[in-house]
Design a protein around this motif. Structure first.
Motif, PDB file in Angstrom:
ATOM      1  N   THR A   1       0.837  -1.204   0.000  1.00 47.51           N
ATOM      2  CA  THR A   1       0.000   0.000   0.000  1.00 47.51           C
ATOM      3  C   THR A   1       0.869   1.250   0.000  1.00 47.51           C
ATOM      4  O   THR A   1       0.606   2.217  -0.729  1.00 47.51           O
ATOM      5  N   ALA A   2       1.937   1.231   0.801  1.00 48.50           N
ATOM      6  CA  ALA A   2       2.857   2.374   0.855  1.00 48.50           C
ATOM      7  C   ALA A   2       3.504   2.603  -0.509  1.00 48.50           C
ATOM      8  O   ALA A   2       3.626   3.745  -0.971  1.00 48.50           O
ATOM      9  N   ALA A   3       3.913   1.521  -1.163  1.00 49.10           N
ATOM     10  CA  ALA A   3       4.531   1.625  -2.490  1.00 49.10           C
ATOM     11  C   ALA A   3       3.521   2.154  -3.511  1.00 49.10           C
ATOM     12  O   ALA A   3       3.873   2.938  -4.405  1.00 49.10           O
ATOM     13  N   ASN A   4       2.256   1.719  -3.377  1.00 49.89           N
ATOM     14  CA  ASN A   4       1.195   2.206  -4.277  1.00 49.89           C
ATOM     15  C   ASN A   4       0.991   3.712  -4.116  1.00 49.89           C
ATOM     16  O   ASN A   4       0.752   4.430  -5.090  1.00 49.89           O
ATOM     17  N   TYR A   5       1.065   4.182  -2.858  1.00 54.62           N
ATOM     18  CA  TYR A   5       0.945   5.623  -2.603  1.00 54.62           C
ATOM     19  C   TYR A   5       2.084   6.374  -3.288  1.00 54.62           C
ATOM     20  O   TYR A   5       1.889   7.438  -3.871  1.00 54.62           O
ATOM     21  N   GLN A   6       3.292   5.801  -3.197  1.00 53.07           N
ATOM     22  CA  GLN A   6       4.448   6.443  -3.811  1.00 53.07           C
ATOM     23  C   GLN A   6       4.252   6.573  -5.321  1.00 53.07           C
ATOM     24  O   GLN A   6       4.509   7.627  -5.917  1.00 53.07           O
ATOM     25  N   THR A   7       3.759   5.510  -5.946  1.00 48.94           N
ATOM     26  CA  THR A   7       3.509   5.524  -7.392  1.00 48.94           C
ATOM     27  C   THR A   7       2.433   6.546  -7.752  1.00 48.94           C
ATOM     28  O   THR A   7       2.585   7.325  -8.695  1.00 48.94           O
ATOM     29  N   ALA A   8       1.349   6.547  -6.973  1.00 46.96           N
ATOM     30  CA  ALA A   8       0.247   7.483  -7.221  1.00 46.96           C
ATOM     31  C   ALA A   8       0.701   8.934  -7.061  1.00 46.96           C
ATOM     32  O   ALA A   8       0.302   9.811  -7.832  1.00 46.96           O
ATOM     33  N   LEU A   9       1.573   9.168  -6.065  1.00 44.29           N
ATOM     34  CA  LEU A   9       2.086  10.528  -5.833  1.00 44.29           C
ATOM     35  C   LEU A   9       2.896  11.021  -7.028  1.00 44.29           C
ATOM     36  O   LEU A   9       2.754  12.172  -7.454  1.00 44.29           O
ATOM     37  N   ARG A  10       3.729  10.152  -7.573  1.00 41.46           N
ATOM     38  CA  ARG A  10       4.557  10.554  -8.712  1.00 41.46           C
ATOM     39  C   ARG A  10       3.695  10.913  -9.918  1.00 41.46           C
ATOM     40  O   ARG A  10       3.975  11.880 -10.638  1.00 41.46           O
ATOM     41  N   GLN A  11       2.618  10.141 -10.107  1.00 38.69           N
ATOM     42  CA  GLN A  11       1.710  10.430 -11.224  1.00 38.69           C
ATOM     43  C   GLN A  11       0.949  11.734 -10.974  1.00 38.69           C
ATOM     44  O   GLN A  11       0.850  12.590 -11.852  1.00 38.69           O
ATOM     45  N   LYS A  12       0.454  11.893  -9.766  1.00 36.95           N
ATOM     46  CA  LYS A  12      -0.368  13.059  -9.420  1.00 36.95           C
ATOM     47  C   LYS A  12       0.435  14.346  -9.450  1.00 36.95           C
ATOM     48  O   LYS A  12      -0.065  15.404  -9.828  1.00 36.95           O
ATOM     49  N   LEU A  13       1.694  14.264  -9.024  1.00 36.45           N
ATOM     50  CA  LEU A  13       2.535  15.458  -8.919  1.00 36.45           C
ATOM     51  C   LEU A  13       3.422  15.672 -10.144  1.00 36.45           C
ATOM     52  O   LEU A  13       4.127  16.677 -10.234  1.00 36.45           O
ATOM     53  N   GLY A  14       3.387  14.712 -11.080  1.00 38.31           N
ATOM     54  CA  GLY A  14       4.177  14.856 -12.301  1.00 38.31           C
ATOM     55  C   GLY A  14       5.672  14.807 -12.059  1.00 38.31           C
ATOM     56  O   GLY A  14       6.437  15.546 -12.666  1.00 38.31           O
ATOM     57  N   ILE A  15       6.085  13.922 -11.143  1.00 40.12           N
ATOM     58  CA  ILE A  15       7.523  13.784 -10.856  1.00 40.12           C
ATOM     59  C   ILE A  15       7.958  12.354 -11.168  1.00 40.12           C
ATOM     60  O   ILE A  15       7.139  11.432 -11.159  1.00 40.12           O
ATOM     61  N   THR A  16       9.261  12.207 -11.427  1.00 44.08           N
ATOM     62  CA  THR A  16       9.742  10.877 -11.841  1.00 44.08           C
ATOM     63  C   THR A  16      10.739  10.260 -10.866  1.00 44.08           C
ATOM     64  O   THR A  16      11.031   9.071 -10.955  1.00 44.08           O
ATOM     65  N   ASN A  17      11.287  11.072  -9.945  1.00 40.00           N
ATOM     66  CA  ASN A  17      12.275  10.499  -9.037  1.00 40.00           C
ATOM     67  C   ASN A  17      12.283  11.209  -7.689  1.00 40.00           C
ATOM     68  O   ASN A  17      11.587  12.215  -7.494  1.00 40.00           O
ATOM     69  N   ALA A  18      13.091  10.687  -6.773  1.00 44.31           N
ATOM     70  CA  ALA A  18      13.145  11.202  -5.400  1.00 44.31           C
ATOM     71  C   ALA A  18      13.673  12.632  -5.334  1.00 44.31           C
ATOM     72  O   ALA A  18      13.227  13.439  -4.511  1.00 44.31           O
TER      73      ALA A  18
END
Length: 218
Positions: free
Chosen positions: A186-203
């Motif tokens: 679930t935590a990893a899914n949040y990380q993926t969703a955040l990158r899509q939502k915020l338009g970012i590709t890396n840390a």
């Protein structure tokens, strides 16, 4: 014949991970004469645990605490006690944190840099069923809303915002899962969703975005 009105004191729970801060807040609040601190917590988890044990009127809580933190604690407390009156007392003076806390159900938001009277007033106002926001923070919220520039952070849910904050602070997925008591998947899914939502590709981009919006300091 004279009527003597006995005013019951406002019962407050304090949640802050710094013992010195809590003892200072206790003194400040109780000096007013109309407030009684009935319990203290040093983490978001403890705040959740003790909230139901004490008949309190207001919970004064920090946002940055070890473990689940104030936003997640706020979410959990309101899920079981929807009428809970919570005042956030924090060093985070940016609009992003304030908007998240208020949209999650906090009734008050006070900056730690504010005058002492600010917190007293916030506790009294919130106990009376009103909302209270520090003037400096209210101004920042207004300025951001009239600037017209889109803020991607505003689109995040409280849980997404908390994962975003922890990632920006360098907390790993396993620790985020433990902190928020969710599965690693679930935590990893949040990380993926955040990158899509915020338009970012890396840390690195995530950290830059967090700094730009005042979620973490440089």
């Amino acid at each position: 014949m004279t009527n003597h009105l006995i005013t019951e004191k406002i019962r407050v729970i304090l949640a802050d991970d710094h013992n010195v801060v809590r003892s200072g807040l206790r003194r400040l609040l109780e000096l007013g004469g109309d407030i009684d601190v009935v319990a203290e917590a040093d983490s978001g988890e403890q705040a959740c645990l003790i909230y139901g044990d004490f008949q309190s009127d207001v919970l004064v809580m920090d946002l940055s605490m070890p473990g689940i933190g104030g936003l997640e604690a706020l979410r959990r407390i309101l899920s079981v006690a929807p009428k809970a009156k919570v005042v956030i007392f924090t060093m985070h003076e940016n609009a992003a944190f304030a908007t998240q806390a208020l949209s999650s159900g906090a009734r008050g938001y006070v900056a730690k840099s504010s005058l002492a009277d600010d917190l007293l007033l916030a506790v009294r106002e919130v106990a009376a069923g009103k909302t209270y926001i520090s003037a400096s923070i209210a101004q920042k919220i207004v300025m951001r809303s009239i600037s017209g520039s889109p803020d991607p952070i505003e689109r995040l849910s409280s849980r997404e915002f908390e994962v975003f904050r922890l990632l920006a602070e360098g907390v790993g997925i396993d620790d985020i899962a433990n902190n928020l008591q969710i599965s690693q998947k679930t935590a990893a899914n949040y990380q993926t969703a955040l990158r899509q939502k915020l338009g970012i590709t890396n840390a690195v981009e995530l950290v830059r975005l967090a700094i730009r919006h005042g979620v973490i300091s440089e």
